[in-house]
Motif scaffolding. Sequence first.
Motif, short mmCIF file in Angstrom:
data_model
loop_
_atom_site.label_atom_id
_atom_site.label_comp_id
_atom_site.label_asym_id
_atom_site.label_seq_id
_atom_site.Cartn_x
_atom_site.Cartn_y
_atom_site.Cartn_z
N GLU A 73 0.90 -1.09 0.06
CA GLU A 73 -0.12 0.16 0.00
C GLU A 73 0.93 1.28 0.02
O GLU A 73 2.13 1.21 0.19
CB GLU A 73 -0.83 -0.12 1.24
CG GLU A 73 -1.81 -1.15 1.29
CD GLU A 73 -2.73 -1.23 2.36
OE1 GLU A 73 -2.85 -0.05 3.16
OE2 GLU A 73 -3.58 -2.00 2.71
N HIS A 74 0.34 2.18 -0.43
CA HIS A 74 0.89 3.66 -0.31
C HIS A 74 0.47 4.41 0.72
O HIS A 74 -0.78 4.52 0.65
CB HIS A 74 1.03 4.14 -1.86
CG HIS A 74 1.75 3.40 -2.81
ND1 HIS A 74 3.05 3.07 -2.83
CD2 HIS A 74 1.22 2.42 -3.83
CE1 HIS A 74 3.38 2.33 -3.74
NE2 HIS A 74 2.43 1.89 -4.35
N ALA A 75 1.11 5.21 1.19
CA ALA A 75 0.52 6.27 2.23
C ALA A 75 1.18 7.73 1.95
O ALA A 75 2.47 7.82 1.65
CB ALA A 75 1.11 5.70 3.72
N ARG A 76 0.68 8.63 2.08
CA ARG A 76 1.17 9.95 2.08
C ARG A 76 1.62 10.33 3.49
O ARG A 76 0.72 10.36 4.44
CB ARG A 76 0.07 10.87 1.31
CG ARG A 76 0.61 12.23 1.31
CD ARG A 76 1.26 12.71 0.38
NE ARG A 76 0.96 12.07 -1.18
CZ ARG A 76 1.53 12.08 -2.07
NH1 ARG A 76 2.88 12.47 -2.07
NH2 ARG A 76 1.35 11.72 -3.36
N ARG A 92 5.58 10.25 -0.39
CA ARG A 92 4.77 8.99 -0.62
C ARG A 92 5.78 7.83 -0.07
O ARG A 92 6.76 7.77 -0.47
CB ARG A 92 4.68 8.78 -2.12
CG ARG A 92 3.58 7.66 -2.34
CD ARG A 92 3.30 7.75 -3.83
NE ARG A 92 2.75 6.62 -4.22
CZ ARG A 92 1.76 6.37 -5.04
NH1 ARG A 92 1.52 7.14 -5.86
NH2 ARG A 92 1.27 5.10 -5.33
N PHE A 99 1.92 10.55 9.82
CA PHE A 99 0.77 9.86 8.96
C PHE A 99 -0.60 10.10 9.57
O PHE A 99 -0.57 10.14 10.75
CB PHE A 99 1.32 8.42 8.79
CG PHE A 99 2.48 8.12 8.17
CD1 PHE A 99 2.59 7.79 6.81
CD2 PHE A 99 3.62 7.82 8.90
CE1 PHE A 99 3.74 7.48 6.44
CE2 PHE A 99 4.81 7.70 8.61
CZ PHE A 99 4.87 7.21 6.92
N ASP A 100 -1.59 9.91 8.76
CA ASP A 100 -2.99 9.70 9.24
C ASP A 100 -2.74 8.20 10.07
O ASP A 100 -2.55 7.27 9.27
CB ASP A 100 -3.98 9.76 8.11
CG ASP A 100 -4.06 11.18 7.45
OD1 ASP A 100 -3.71 12.05 8.18
OD2 ASP A 100 -4.68 11.22 6.23
N LYS A 117 -5.15 6.34 10.54
CA LYS A 117 -6.40 5.42 9.90
C LYS A 117 -5.54 4.87 8.78
O LYS A 117 -5.84 3.70 8.47
CB LYS A 117 -7.80 6.28 9.40
CG LYS A 117 -8.49 5.67 8.88
CD LYS A 117 -9.83 6.36 8.35
CE LYS A 117 -9.78 7.69 8.12
NZ LYS A 117 -10.79 8.31 7.61
N THR A 118 -4.79 5.48 8.21
CA THR A 118 -3.87 4.78 7.00
C THR A 118 -3.06 3.62 7.63
O THR A 118 -3.09 2.48 6.93
CB THR A 118 -2.95 5.97 6.26
OG1 THR A 118 -3.84 6.84 5.81
CG2 THR A 118 -2.50 5.09 5.05
N ARG A 166 -5.43 0.71 9.00
CA ARG A 166 -5.90 0.28 7.69
C ARG A 166 -4.80 -0.70 7.14
O ARG A 166 -5.10 -2.02 7.00
CB ARG A 166 -6.51 0.78 6.52
CG ARG A 166 -7.31 0.19 5.55
CD ARG A 166 -7.74 1.04 4.45
NE ARG A 166 -6.85 2.21 3.99
CZ ARG A 166 -7.23 3.50 4.13
NH1 ARG A 166 -8.03 3.89 4.66
NH2 ARG A 166 -6.07 4.36 3.66
N PHE A 167 -3.78 -0.55 6.97
CA PHE A 167 -2.74 -1.28 6.42
C PHE A 167 -2.22 -2.38 7.36
O PHE A 167 -2.17 -3.53 7.25
CB PHE A 167 -1.35 -0.47 6.37
CG PHE A 167 -0.13 -1.25 6.23
CD1 PHE A 167 0.18 -1.94 5.08
CD2 PHE A 167 1.02 -1.20 7.16
CE1 PHE A 167 1.24 -2.84 4.91
CE2 PHE A 167 2.13 -2.11 7.01
CZ PHE A 167 2.29 -2.92 5.68
#
Length: 139
Positions: A7-10, A24, A93-94, A96-97, A100-101
């Motif tokens: 997955e990619h996270a900002r 990213r 990071f958020d 939540k991201t 979820r990961f």
Amino acid sequence: MSPAVMEHARGRIITDAPQYRSVRVSLSYDPAEDPQAVCFSFPSGREWTFPREVLESGLNAPVRRGDIEIWPCGRVQAVVEFHTHDGVAVVQFDAKTLSRFLLHTYAVATTGPAPQAATPRPEPARTPPAAPTAPPTPA
């Protein structure tokens, strides 16, 4: 073999500058390589692999293991510090991201390959009991 979860996270690189820089980050998990580890990869090619439990714990309370430190930042953010000999990179990071990961990594870990069915062992052949014999008659 490619990772089971990619997955990619900002993230936001935190500095003392008034503006933040966005980055990213690729988040990956490969249970075939290490079922207990996650990997964060940056565009520079730098990667950090660390225990998945550190990420999970760090979303709830500050935790440090080796060159990684993670802690919650408010109700919706998490901060990850990546320590090197050259210094420290601080990325927000958020949460939540990252949560979820983590959920995706646990889902993959629990749906791994089906266990091999045990091959039944044949039971030894049973010899039927001998028919009872009559006692010898006296002569």
